[in-house]
Scaffold this active site. Structure first.
Site, PDB file in Angstrom:
ATOM      1  CB  SER A 145      -0.869  -0.001   1.266  1.00  0.00           C
ATOM      2  OG  SER A 145      -1.440   1.265   1.489  1.00  0.00           O
ATOM      3  CE1 TYR A 158      -4.245  -2.089   4.990  1.00  0.00           C
ATOM      4  CE2 TYR A 158      -3.282   0.065   4.571  1.00  0.00           C
ATOM      5  CZ  TYR A 158      -3.906  -1.078   4.105  1.00  0.00           C
ATOM      6  OH  TYR A 158      -4.187  -1.213   2.759  1.00  0.00           O
TER       7      TYR A 158
HETATM    8  N1  LIG Z   1      -8.635  -0.471  -1.485  1.00  0.00           N
HETATM    9  C1  LIG Z   1      -7.560   0.260  -1.384  1.00  0.00           C
HETATM   10  O1  LIG Z   1      -7.594   1.484  -1.539  1.00  0.00           O
HETATM   11  C2  LIG Z   1      -6.234  -0.366  -1.087  1.00  0.00           C
HETATM   12  C3  LIG Z   1      -5.105   0.424  -1.158  1.00  0.00           C
HETATM   13  C4  LIG Z   1      -3.862  -0.120  -0.896  1.00  0.00           C
HETATM   14  C5  LIG Z   1      -3.752  -1.453  -0.593  1.00  0.00           C
HETATM   15  N2  LIG Z   1      -4.851  -2.218  -0.525  1.00  0.00           N
HETATM   16  C6  LIG Z   1      -4.679  -3.626  -0.186  1.00  0.00           C
HETATM   17  O2  LIG Z   1      -5.289  -4.433  -1.163  1.00  0.00           O
HETATM   18  C7  LIG Z   1      -5.731  -5.656  -0.587  1.00  0.00           C
HETATM   19  C8  LIG Z   1      -7.201  -5.872  -0.915  1.00  0.00           C
HETATM   20  O3  LIG Z   1      -7.927  -4.811  -0.347  1.00  0.00           O
HETATM   21  P1  LIG Z   1      -9.443  -4.474  -0.724  1.00  0.00           P
HETATM   22  O4  LIG Z   1      -9.537  -3.013  -0.752  1.00  0.00           O
HETATM   23  O5  LIG Z   1      -9.884  -5.278  -1.876  1.00  0.00           O
HETATM   24  O6  LIG Z   1     -10.147  -4.963   0.637  1.00  0.00           O
HETATM   25  P2  LIG Z   1     -11.530  -5.741   0.892  1.00  0.00           P
HETATM   26  O7  LIG Z   1     -12.534  -5.377  -0.127  1.00  0.00           O
HETATM   27  O8  LIG Z   1     -11.839  -5.521   2.332  1.00  0.00           O
HETATM   28  O9  LIG Z   1     -11.103  -7.264   0.666  1.00  0.00           O
HETATM   29  C9  LIG Z   1     -10.207  -7.895   1.528  1.00  0.00           C
HETATM   30  C10 LIG Z   1     -10.062  -9.341   1.121  1.00  0.00           C
HETATM   31  O10 LIG Z   1      -9.165 -10.003   2.031  1.00  0.00           O
HETATM   32  C11 LIG Z   1      -9.775 -11.217   2.478  1.00  0.00           C
HETATM   33  N3  LIG Z   1      -9.286 -11.556   3.809  1.00  0.00           N
HETATM   34  C12 LIG Z   1      -9.284 -10.784   4.926  1.00  0.00           C
HETATM   35  N4  LIG Z   1      -8.770 -11.450   5.971  1.00  0.00           N
HETATM   36  C13 LIG Z   1      -8.436 -12.697   5.511  1.00  0.00           C
HETATM   37  C14 LIG Z   1      -7.868 -13.847   6.098  1.00  0.00           C
HETATM   38  N5  LIG Z   1      -7.549 -13.907   7.398  1.00  0.00           N
HETATM   39  N6  LIG Z   1      -7.665 -14.938   5.316  1.00  0.00           N
HETATM   40  C15 LIG Z   1      -7.982 -14.922   4.008  1.00  0.00           C
HETATM   41  N7  LIG Z   1      -8.511 -13.853   3.386  1.00  0.00           N
HETATM   42  C16 LIG Z   1      -8.754 -12.757   4.133  1.00  0.00           C
HETATM   43  C17 LIG Z   1     -11.260 -10.899   2.441  1.00  0.00           C
HETATM   44  O11 LIG Z   1     -12.044 -12.063   2.323  1.00  0.00           O
HETATM   45  P3  LIG Z   1     -12.767 -12.801   3.563  1.00  0.00           P
HETATM   46  O12 LIG Z   1     -13.135 -11.735   4.554  1.00  0.00           O
HETATM   47  O13 LIG Z   1     -13.898 -13.513   2.978  1.00  0.00           O
HETATM   48  O14 LIG Z   1     -11.718 -13.741   4.070  1.00  0.00           O
HETATM   49  C18 LIG Z   1     -11.377 -10.084   1.177  1.00  0.00           C
HETATM   50  O15 LIG Z   1     -11.462 -10.919   0.048  1.00  0.00           O
HETATM   51  C19 LIG Z   1      -5.454  -5.538   0.925  1.00  0.00           C
HETATM   52  O16 LIG Z   1      -4.221  -6.155   1.235  1.00  0.00           O
HETATM   53  C20 LIG Z   1      -5.335  -4.039   1.112  1.00  0.00           C
HETATM   54  O17 LIG Z   1      -4.559  -3.694   2.230  1.00  0.00           O
HETATM   55  C21 LIG Z   1      -6.108  -1.715  -0.752  1.00  0.00           C
END
Ligand SMILES: NC(=O)c1ccc[n+]([C@@H]2O[C@H](COP(=O)([O-])OP(=O)(O)OC[C@H]3O[C@@H](n4cnc5c(N)ncnc54)[C@H](OP(=O)(O)O)[C@@H]3O)[C@@H](O)[C@H]2O)c1
Length: 254
Positions: A145, A158
């Site tokens: 991130s 985070y």
């Molecule tokens: N959105 C942004 O702006 C942004 C920016 C920078 C980085 N990121 C990174 O991108 C990645 C995806 O983020 P997102 O925005 O798509 O978030 P999201 O919509 O909240 O999705 C998170 C995903 O992680 C899974 N997850 C959470 N805990 C888990 C565990 N213990 N075991 C297996 N799976 C798990 C969730 O599925 P379940 O809950 O069903 O397990 C879900 O599929 C993350 O690492 C986040 O930090 C996001």
């Protein structure tokens, strides 16, 4: 040139495939020809991703994994290797966030963020990496991130984990070469369930639009090119690198 980014005949294990960025990544990799093993905790949502891939003629399978459950990770990785004979690409995308001032944060809350956003990636990379090393082929892509570059109030766990993931990526590169690469993507702000409170915050929206050269939030599709680069043979000579995809958020002073 399209062959350079082809994922044909590749088996990809992708965590957090149930929603948000992971769902789009799963569809992208499948569209490029990969068999995508959709991992995460919520099977129903993973099945929805797998169905969406199948509807477009792609190949997908659901693999229930909680990345904080080490025994389950080991068991599922072994099962996948038995069934598919290989894992070519690991995308460590799963992640969580909590929002709380440091002085109000119980240690267990902080620990949970580190467990899910850093330790889980280590365990996945170790278990899958062992097998990639034996096969002499592999691509590991860790989703970090911009919070690996900047600090920000209320998200200490985070920020610490995402900084750590960049370091872990460099170490994986150091230990897993020459046939296995490890890189990270550091996305800026992209609308998903993870950041709903920020999407609803007018002051944050104004700040983001002003601070990014792109003058907008990111979209999941903004990560498609960078993901394919690091997952395919196009990125064969890149390793230990963190690719920042943030519309200019961390490179300009606006
Ligand atoms: N959105 C942004 O702006 C942004 C920016 C920078 C980085 N990121 C990174 O991108 C990645 C995806 O983020 P997102 O925005 O798509 O978030 P999201 O919509 O909240 O999705 C998170 C995903 O992680 C899974 N997850 C959470 N805990 C888990 C565990 N213990 N075991 C297996 N799976 C798990 C969730 O599925 P379940 O809950 O069903 O397990 C879900 O599929 C993350 O690492 C986040 O930090 C996001």
């Amino acid at each position: 040139m399209a062959d350079l980014f082809s994922m044909k005949n590749r088996v990809v294990l992708l965590t957090g495939a149930s929603r948000g960025l992971g769902r789009d990544m799963a569809l992208t990799l499948a569209a490029a020809g990969a068999t995508v093993l959709c991992a995460g905790r919520t099977v129903k949502e993973l099945e929805s991703t797998a169905r969406a891939i199948a509807r477009k003629g792609g190949k997908a399978q659901v693999v229930p994994i909680d990345i904080t459950d080490e025994a389950q990770v080991r068991e599922q990785v072994e099962a996948v290797v038995r069934r598919h004979r290989r894992i070519d690409v690991l995308v460590n995308n799963a992640g969580i966030i909590y929002r709380e001032a440091i002085v109000d944060t119980p240690t267990d809350t902080f620990r949970k963020a580190i467990e899910t956003d850093l330790t889980g990636q280590f365990v996945m990379a170790r278990e899958v990496g062992r097998h990639m090393l034996a096969r002499k082929y592999g691509r590991i892509v860790n989703i970090s991130s911009v919070m690996a570059i900047l600090g920000r109030a209320s998200v200490a766990g985070y920020v610490a984990a995402k900084h750590g993931l960049v370091g872990l990526t460099k170490n994986l590169a150091a230990e897993f070469g020459p046939h296995v690469t490890a890189n990270a993507i550091a996305p800026g702000y992209i609308r998903t369930e993870l950041n709903v409170p920020l999407q609803q915050n007018a002051a944050f929206n104004a700040m983001l639009e002003q601070r990014t050269a792109a003058h907008r939030w990111g979209k999941p599709e903004d990560l498609r090119g960078p993901l394919l680069l690091l997952s395919s043979d196009a990125g064969a000579y890149m390793t230990g690198h963190t690719l920042v995809v943030d519309g200019g958020l961390t490179t300009i002073l606006a």
